[in-house]
Scaffold this motif. Structure first.
Motif, PDB file in Angstrom:
ATOM      1  N   UNK A  38      20.967  12.017   0.250  1.00  0.00           N
ATOM      2  CA  UNK A  38      20.280  10.871  -0.339  1.00  0.00           C
ATOM      3  C   UNK A  38      19.480  10.176   0.758  1.00  0.00           C
ATOM      4  N   UNK A  39      18.247   9.844   0.448  1.00  0.00           N
ATOM      5  CA  UNK A  39      17.366   9.156   1.395  1.00  0.00           C
ATOM      6  C   UNK A  39      16.810   7.896   0.730  1.00  0.00           C
ATOM      7  N   UNK A  40      16.602   6.877   1.526  1.00  0.00           N
ATOM      8  CA  UNK A  40      16.044   5.628   1.004  1.00  0.00           C
ATOM      9  C   UNK A  40      14.646   5.872   0.450  1.00  0.00           C
ATOM     10  N   UNK A  41      14.337   5.225  -0.661  1.00  0.00           N
ATOM     11  CA  UNK A  41      12.975   5.278  -1.208  1.00  0.00           C
ATOM     12  C   UNK A  41      12.142   4.315  -0.377  1.00  0.00           C
ATOM     13  N   UNK A  42      11.197   4.849   0.354  1.00  0.00           N
ATOM     14  CA  UNK A  42      10.360   4.030   1.247  1.00  0.00           C
ATOM     15  C   UNK A  42       9.315   3.253   0.435  1.00  0.00           C
ATOM     16  N   UNK A  43       8.617   3.955  -0.456  1.00  0.00           N
ATOM     17  CA  UNK A  43       7.567   3.331  -1.255  1.00  0.00           C
ATOM     18  C   UNK A  43       8.088   3.072  -2.663  1.00  0.00           C
ATOM     19  N   UNK A  44       8.688   1.907  -2.868  1.00  0.00           N
ATOM     20  CA  UNK A  44       9.252   1.608  -4.184  1.00  0.00           C
ATOM     21  C   UNK A  44       8.179   1.386  -5.258  1.00  0.00           C
ATOM     22  N   UNK A  45       6.910   1.293  -4.826  1.00  0.00           N
ATOM     23  CA  UNK A  45       5.809   1.148  -5.774  1.00  0.00           C
ATOM     24  C   UNK A  45       5.172   2.489  -6.135  1.00  0.00           C
ATOM     25  N   UNK A  46       5.732   3.584  -5.620  1.00  0.00           N
ATOM     26  CA  UNK A  46       5.232   4.923  -5.941  1.00  0.00           C
ATOM     27  C   UNK A  46       5.272   5.101  -7.463  1.00  0.00           C
ATOM     28  N   UNK A  47       4.186   5.586  -8.069  1.00  0.00           N
ATOM     29  CA  UNK A  47       4.152   5.753  -9.528  1.00  0.00           C
ATOM     30  C   UNK A  47       5.286   6.633 -10.073  1.00  0.00           C
ATOM     31  N   UNK A  48       5.726   7.640  -9.313  1.00  0.00           N
ATOM     32  CA  UNK A  48       6.832   8.496  -9.764  1.00  0.00           C
ATOM     33  C   UNK A  48       8.135   7.693  -9.854  1.00  0.00           C
ATOM     34  N   UNK A  49       8.351   6.810  -8.889  1.00  0.00           N
ATOM     35  CA  UNK A  49       9.547   5.962  -8.873  1.00  0.00           C
ATOM     36  C   UNK A  49       9.488   4.987 -10.047  1.00  0.00           C
ATOM     37  N   UNK A  50       8.343   4.350 -10.228  1.00  0.00           N
ATOM     38  CA  UNK A  50       8.163   3.402 -11.322  1.00  0.00           C
ATOM     39  C   UNK A  50       8.361   4.084 -12.671  1.00  0.00           C
ATOM     40  N   UNK A  51       7.807   5.271 -12.827  1.00  0.00           N
ATOM     41  CA  UNK A  51       7.927   6.000 -14.094  1.00  0.00           C
ATOM     42  C   UNK A  51       9.392   6.331 -14.396  1.00  0.00           C
TER      43      UNK A  51
END
Length: 126
Positions: A38-51
């Protein structure tokens, strides 16, 4: 050496070998648990993360007949394996109050192929 002594020595040797094997299996399992990738999500605004987060809220609403509204992802972790991309996230969402929710979603690679593993909360309300 009597047969009884010989049997006792073999029994002790067997127990020692069994203990060594047990320790090796335990260490291997512990290593897999600790190094689970498991790795920290660096870009929490990434569209894949948001989706993935939006899917979690929509699916929870569908399953539980609720009307929670997604606001944003506050933090999370991700890993990829043969099942897809896994997201464990704390999201901010709005129902009667703004609150934090923990979600776990697997993106199976197809834009419409997500799996909601868990949805808990609200953890806190403002």
């Amino acid at each position: 050496m009597s047969l009884r002594d010989h049997t006792l020595h073999l029994t002790i040797l067997f127990i020692i070998i069994l203990n060594i094997f047990s320790v090796n299996v335990s260490l291997t399992l512990t290593e897999k648990i600790v190094n689970d990738d498991w790795k920290a999500i660096i870009d929490i605004d990434d569209p894949k993360v948001t989706k993935a987060a939006e899917f979690a809220v929509e699916e929870h609403n569908r399953q539980e007949n609720t009307s929670i509204s997604f606001v944003y992802v506050s933090l999370g972790k991700t890993k990829t394996d043969d099942k897809g991309t896994h997201y464990r996230m704390t999201i901010n969402a709005f129902d009667a109050h703004i609150g934090d929710y923990c979600v776990y979603v697997i993106d199976k690679g197809n834009q419409k192929d997500y799996e909601l593993v868990s949805f808990t909360g609200p953890l806190s309300k403002i």
